[in-house]
Design a protein around this motif. Sequence first.
Motif: not given
Length: 638
Positions: A66-72, A96-102, A122-133
């Motif tokens: 919601x606050x754009x602090x975490x992105x994947x 905000x969506x009905x997607x499995x990504x969220x 089955x998955x491969x993903x990356x996350x950036x958490x701005x608050x936690x750096x």
Amino acid sequence: MCGIVGIFDPRGTRDIDRAVLERMNQTQFHRGPVEGDVYLEPGVGFGHRRLSIIDLASGQQPLFNEDHSVVTVFNGEIYNFRELMAELKALGHTFRTQSDTETIVHAWEQWGDDCVRHLRGMFAFAIWDRKERTFFLARDHLGIKPLHYAFLPDGTLVFGSELKSLLSFPELPRTIEPRAVEEYFAYGYVPEPRTIFKNAFKLEPGHSLTLHVGADGRAARPRRWWDLPFTPHAPMGEREMEEELVTRLREAVESQLEAEVPLGAFLSGGVDSSAVVAMMAGLSKDPVNTCSIAFNDPAFDESTYARQVAEQYRTNHQSETVDKDDYGLVDLLAGLYDEPYADSSAIPTYRVCQLARKRVTVALSGDGGDENFAGYRRYRMAMGEQQVRSMLPLALRKPVFGFLGAAYPKADWAPRIFRAKTTFEALARDLVDGYFHGVSILVDRVRDQLFSDSFRARLQGYRAAEVMRAHAANSPTDDPLSLLQYVDMKTYLPGDILTKVDRASMAHALEVRVPLLDHKFVEWVSGLPSSCKLRNGEGKHIFKKALQPYLSDDILYRKKMGFSIPLASWLRGPLRESLERAVLNPMLLDTGIFNDKYLRQMLDEHQAGTKDHSTALWAVLMFEAFLRKNGATAAIRS
């Protein structure tokens, strides 16, 4: 199903070059031709190519909280996303969506590194958490989806679904890893976590990698978050096992049927794909879309069995005939796989994916049945050898069978019963080394002759068997058959089978799902007694018994064929000139890897028909194609 790429600078201040990130993203256009986007902020850049399957309208990536602090950015499917969404909403998260990504974004917010333990799929993903750096990479339990990464000389981490995306960086050294070459010519692929390049890696199945701003990322080590348990079940009767097996199989298949695009299944007519189709037919109101390829040579064709299952379950079946001499894909395969890959069944796999994509966007496959239920002939051979080992101490076996293995001629031309050299050599070894010897595409003595003296010196005594030994040392079971299954699920399954299907399918923007590798199903199957899997020389015993109400004996108990091609005749016939050019190519010889004299000897003997060197020569052919495609005469000598 998608392609992901990204850049992470642990210093947290560097501006990411948009043009470079977009170039990385475009290398994987085939994985997601529907749409693509990138996101950048100081120190971080994510890119994504999308093949829309679920939530077509609003599932675009990169995707934020919601606050754009975490992105994947995410590649794959989370099959339990609806249950997870409900759980996370109850915990206060807003979607905000009905997607499995969220669900991944909010699972990270809720559980941090342990979010992966809540995911089924089955998955491969990356996350950036701005608050936690914090930067986080993860790959699914069994390695169905690929994930490559590398550290550039300045400490920046780059990642991508395919190795080709990393090669967008000229700063990434293209130095070939000698141990990867040794492994390739033993296994026919480069096992995780290595790639053919010294400075690039595959994140292993069931592993994650966490990096923090300000820390030296190169010091970070992947963490294993899941492993095959092989925990025995409480005693139960065989009939009870069969019933529970079918219940669990049906549930695994059902969990993977959700899609907003056309969905179907591969149907080879073998036990595994037929079982998946039988379950799908029982779960669907409409006819299942199935596809198979036929060969114009009866020796390689099993399409009649596929038609039998299609007729039994009244599927909407499509079959196309492929010329058995379909050898025009050699150079294309080198581009798809990005590193040397010698499984020639990649050719028919590419064709069946091409056929399936004409009618569906998602196809279920039967991959994983042989690993789960000991279906490969090699398990039967290995257990036969183990029985002999158990009767004789190593101190006696090693000299006796070692001598017989050395003295017995290599008789490729003879009936199988007289080809005892490899068996004698295996009996002189322990279980794991004997198994490695049996499955190697080129055994130790052949690799010793194939490699130059200088290259063997660079290996410093390293042997590809160490890959299997390391996994065996970590095995949670000491049951001989289970231990070999464990080793295969760490090596052959992700390195060969799943890599083959991922690259072949994504080349056609086709998503392939593998219900027999649903991790909950795999966990349960691993706990079955090995005697229920391999019995009286018959693999998949319990699986076939459980499926008797659903499939005929013609399907269940016929001889296994697989996707084989007439490799030996190709290399003596239509590929003869291509093979000669490859073997004698100065680019290949200048690597310093090969014994030029032995290469020429293998070529001459094969073309004369006195020996069958097709497996070795095909491996060399694919290695040379890799060099040409990548311009990688790479610094093997340095």
